[in-house]
Every structure is written in structure tokens, then in C-alpha cells.
Design a protein around this motif. Sequence first.
Motif, PDB file in Angstrom:
ATOM      1  N   GLU A 423       0.849  -1.187   0.000  1.00 17.69           N
ATOM      2  CA  GLU A 423       0.000   0.000   0.000  1.00 17.69           C
ATOM      3  C   GLU A 423       0.892   1.247   0.000  1.00 17.69           C
ATOM      4  O   GLU A 423       2.021   1.211   0.493  1.00 17.69           O
ATOM      5  N   ARG A 424       0.374   2.338  -0.577  1.00 18.62           N
ATOM      6  CA  ARG A 424       1.110   3.598  -0.641  1.00 18.62           C
ATOM      7  C   ARG A 424       0.391   4.660   0.200  1.00 18.62           C
ATOM      8  O   ARG A 424      -0.840   4.671   0.294  1.00 18.62           O
ATOM      9  N   TRP A 425       1.169   5.569   0.736  1.00 23.69           N
ATOM     10  CA  TRP A 425       0.605   6.631   1.574  1.00 23.69           C
ATOM     11  C   TRP A 425      -0.448   7.450   0.810  1.00 23.69           C
ATOM     12  O   TRP A 425      -1.444   7.901   1.390  1.00 23.69           O
ATOM     13  N   ASP A 426      -0.231   7.643  -0.503  1.00 23.62           N
ATOM     14  CA  ASP A 426      -1.159   8.471  -1.300  1.00 23.62           C
ATOM     15  C   ASP A 426      -2.344   7.686  -1.843  1.00 23.62           C
ATOM     16  O   ASP A 426      -3.158   8.226  -2.604  1.00 23.62           O
ATOM     17  N   GLY A 427      -2.435   6.393  -1.486  1.00 18.82           N
ATOM     18  CA  GLY A 427      -3.576   5.592  -1.929  1.00 18.82           C
ATOM     19  C   GLY A 427      -3.365   4.884  -3.242  1.00 18.82           C
ATOM     20  O   GLY A 427      -4.281   4.212  -3.744  1.00 18.82           O
ATOM     21  N   LYS A 435      -5.078   4.685   2.196  1.00 19.80           N
ATOM     22  CA  LYS A 435      -4.319   5.934   2.249  1.00 19.80           C
ATOM     23  C   LYS A 435      -3.887   6.254   3.678  1.00 19.80           C
ATOM     24  O   LYS A 435      -4.608   5.968   4.639  1.00 19.80           O
ATOM     25  N   GLY A 436      -2.697   6.865   3.793  1.00 15.60           N
ATOM     26  CA  GLY A 436      -2.238   7.449   5.050  1.00 15.60           C
ATOM     27  C   GLY A 436      -2.369   6.529   6.252  1.00 15.60           C
ATOM     28  O   GLY A 436      -1.971   5.361   6.222  1.00 15.60           O
ATOM     29  N   ASN A 479       5.241  10.966   2.393  1.00 11.55           N
ATOM     30  CA  ASN A 479       3.847  11.410   2.304  1.00 11.55           C
ATOM     31  C   ASN A 479       3.280  11.268   0.891  1.00 11.55           C
ATOM     32  O   ASN A 479       2.225  11.838   0.583  1.00 11.55           O
ATOM     33  N   LYS A 480       3.970  10.511   0.062  1.00 11.32           N
ATOM     34  CA  LYS A 480       3.448  10.141  -1.260  1.00 11.32           C
ATOM     35  C   LYS A 480       3.380   8.604  -1.323  1.00 11.32           C
ATOM     36  O   LYS A 480       2.309   8.029  -1.384  1.00 11.32           O
TER      37      LYS A 480
END
Length: 573
Positions: A423-427, A435-436, A479-480
Motif C-alpha cells: 500500500e502507498r501513503w497516497d492511496g 491511504k495514510g 507522504n506520497k
Amino acid sequence: MANYDQLVLLSGAHKGTIVPVTGIVTIGRHPENTLQFDDLQVSRRHAQVFRKADGVYIKDLGSGNGVFVGQLRVDNYQLSDGDIIRIGRQQIQFRGAVQEQLESDFDASGLIEKDGLADNFEAEKAEQVYRTFFEVPQESITAMELREIQQRLRAVYAANQSIASERSLEKVFDAIMDQVFSLVPAHNGLILLVREKLEELSTEYVRSAVPGVKIQVSSTIVNRCFENGEAIITSDAPKDARFGGGVSIIAGNISSAMCVPLTHQGERLGVIYVDNHGESGAFGNSDLELLVALAAPAATAIRNAQYLAMVEQTYQDTLVVLANAIELRDHYTVGHTWRVTNFAMEIARELGWNDEKINEVQMGGVLHDIGKIAIDNAILAKTSDLSEAEFAQMKIHPERGADLLRDVKFLHPLIPYCLFHHERWDGGGYPFGLKGQDIPLEGRLIAVADAFDAMTSTRPYREGMNPDAALREMARGKNKQFDSVIVDALDRCYKAGRIDQVLQDYYKKEARSIACPFCSTFIRFDDSIHSGSQLQCSVCHKTISIIQKDDVFFGSLVSRKVDDSTSPPGYQI
């Protein structure tokens, strides 16, 4: 008189070994360490002992389970003569360079094999001592004596509760000795256990209340106690006729000593030994009764902890086998699981996670890619870009791994490491596009460790990035793609030198090192290795033949090499 500092192994398979501290002494599970321990509680590169201008120091190299001197966990600690160092299940004594050595037959563990003691012990069976402890008081007993009996019973009950509450063997040892020192006036205490499949005792735990004292124990007392199940007490050891003026008693200046057997369901596990230096008559019969009463629950707790350790060891070994099954199918990423796991553990320590959680991180890291077992070999081994359909199949591995773990209840805490590490922080990640903060913290942790290894590892088809460059790249992804808190923690770990040893090319700059032709991990070797010698890679375990041409060393696989002529782009993780 010794003219150099020494490390003396007090326990384990190499008990009695003496290692001089004439340079840097490294300690760990990896075979290249000066002191190598085959113990999963010990990190591959756990600690080092070295000399500075003002003395000898021990430094924790970011180990998982820590370095202890006495009961104190230390990071960088100046050693004093007689200090007992604990690393995993191993105990090591530091002996300073300037110290008098008695002319006796002491071995390096503090036990003496032939001490000339007379065979005329007046000892009592421990079972009999145990019974008398709980005898009904006579009618003539005074109120003061009754209160004393009640206090002793309360003390043994409290000790039993304390000991029984611990699960790990090391904590059980700590709890036992805490109670022993609180109940009797002991200066030194040892727990000796019979070694598996051998008829000999091994020192497993040592505690001293007197800093710098070299602990010396008579094997005659210990062996008689163990072999006959007898509880032994001497109130004035140097003069006591029962010990015939034994060399070890006199040399150790022991005025009082007690030794009782550790027996569980009729099986003799070992002994507890305590002594008092310089205080004649320090122990009485009531002290012996207390020690015998304490030994019963202590033996049960030790046996239970041993069983639990066996189960946990089997559990860990099984997980490692599962992880190895994945890497055997994809030799491009051999060593990836080990490195990701160790990166993640260092980050977790930096974030202040407790030991129990770090152990979970270790197992979660080992299994984070277990779902790849469901991916076709053709996709794992493909040497060109994946098609859209192939990439779609690759993206199912987090869910397939989680499905495998769901069938085993005690593996449930490891599911987030497996399910959410892409998973990535930016969704923009998979499989759920979370996300996040909605991404579980365990998944965010493995995502950072996973990406850092992919960037810095050399594969047969491309060079790995310099760690500084990789960290700059990851900083741009804060944060991406990544949680900024975890990236910052990784950066601090790297700058503190705590992850260098995990990097694939850690030994690249050393003059005598080669890259494994199978997994690209750098392997160092000493001057005894020459052209034609064979080494084993510590990561992929392939056998490598050393070849030297024009003062340059490189390696060739002894077994058949896989064709790596074509190369996929990008950083596979």
C-alpha cells in the motif's frame, strides 16, 4: 598473572573457552564473528568488545535482544574485572589484564574438576529437607517461632508466584535469583543445568552482589548435590571437615555455601548454588530449607520455559523454511527477506517499539512475501517487463499470503505485515488502495524496509544504488509513497551506523572480498584464503570457488550457474 584482557565463556557448548581481547572481538550468530553463537536470540552481528585508552568496552551493535552486564542492559559500556556479560543464552566473564591467578585446577567456567575434597559429606536428601519445612509445629512452639514460620511460608508462596509468572528461560533465571537473594544472605549465585544428551552440568546463569569478584565453585559440592539429590550446606567452608579443606573452597575464600538440586517430576535438571564470602555461619538450616522449598517451583518453571523455548524455536524454524521456499524459486532476490527483516527491526527499535513487538516484526518480516508461493514460476523468473496480466497476478501475493496465515490462529498478528506492505501513503498502492493512517503501521514499516532493500541491492541485471542516494530518493517519496515518520527513522538508523552491516555490499570496500556470483552479497575472507579455496555464502549458502587473477579476487559457483544473460528493468520488490 594475566598480561592481557580475557573473555571467558561460562556457558554453552564452548564453555571454558578463553578469548584474548587483543583487538576488536566481534560477537554474533554469523560464522565470521570472533565468538559465534548458534542461538536465535543472538543477532548475526550482535556486539563487539574493544580497547580504548581508558579501558575495555562492550558495544551493542543494534541487536534485537540486547547486551546485558549483570542485570543492566547496555549500549556502550566500560567493563570491569569480573563483569558477567549476557548475550542471548550465553554468559561471558570479562577478566582484566592485571589480576592474580591462583595456582589451582580451576577451569574457565569457575568449576574445579579435581579439588581434593574428602568423600565424607554429611548431606541430607533434598526431599527430606522439603518435608521438614512443612512439618506441623510442635505444641510447645512459641508465638515468635510461629510468626517466623508463617513469614517463611509467605516468602516461599510469593517467590513461587513470581517465578511461575515468567515464560522465557532468561526471565525465569532472573526471577529465581531475585528470590534467592531476597531470602538468603548470598553474595554469589549460580544455576547449573545438565546439558542435553550429556551427563555433565553447564553454568547457565551467574549473579554476583560483589563487583569484580571471580566466582569459583567446588565441583565436588555441585556434583555430589546433583548426582545424589542432596541438599548441602557448609557454614564455615574453609574449616568444615565435610569438605576436607578443599582447594576450591579455600582459594575462593568462601565462608558459607549451599547447593540444592533442581528436580522436576523425578528428573534431575541441575542445581542452584549460593555462597557467602567472608561471613562465617552466614547460612543456617532455615536458609537451606528455604532454598530447597524454592528449588521445587524453580525446577518446574525452568522445565516449562525449556518446553516453551523448544516450541518457539520450532515455530521460528518453520517460518524461516517457508520464507526460504520463496527465495529458492526466485534467486534474483535471495537474501531480500533477511535484509528487509533486519531493516524493519532496526526501524522499530528507533521508533521505541518494545521487545515483544520487535519479535513480532522479525516474524512478520520473514513472512511478508510468503504469498509469492502462489505466483507462477514463469512470472517470478521473467527477465523482461511484466505484461499487464502478469503484473495483475503478481499483485495478488499480499492477499494470498494473508489467506495462508489466516488458517493458523497464532500467525494472525503477522497478517498486516504480509497484507499491507504494498500500500502507498497516497492511496496508489495495492491490494486495497488504502491511504495514510488507514494503512496499518506494520504494513507501512515493511513498505519502507522493502523499498530500501530493493534500491540498495545489486541484482545480476543491475547495480544497487548507494544508500545515501536511496535515502534521498525515499525522502522524495515521503507522504506520497511512504510514511514520513518511518522514512525519517530509517535515515536516523543509517546515520547512526546501525544498518550498514545489513546492506548487501557491506564488505564491498574490503580488500579481500568478493561478490557472490549467485545472490551478489559481498563475502569477506582473511589471508588464509587463496586461489582454489572454497567459501560458502552466508545468505544463499552456495559454495563458491575463489579465483585470483592479477591480485584481483572473484568467485565462481561450484554448482551449475543459472543463465542471467537478460535482465528485467526497475527495482523488483
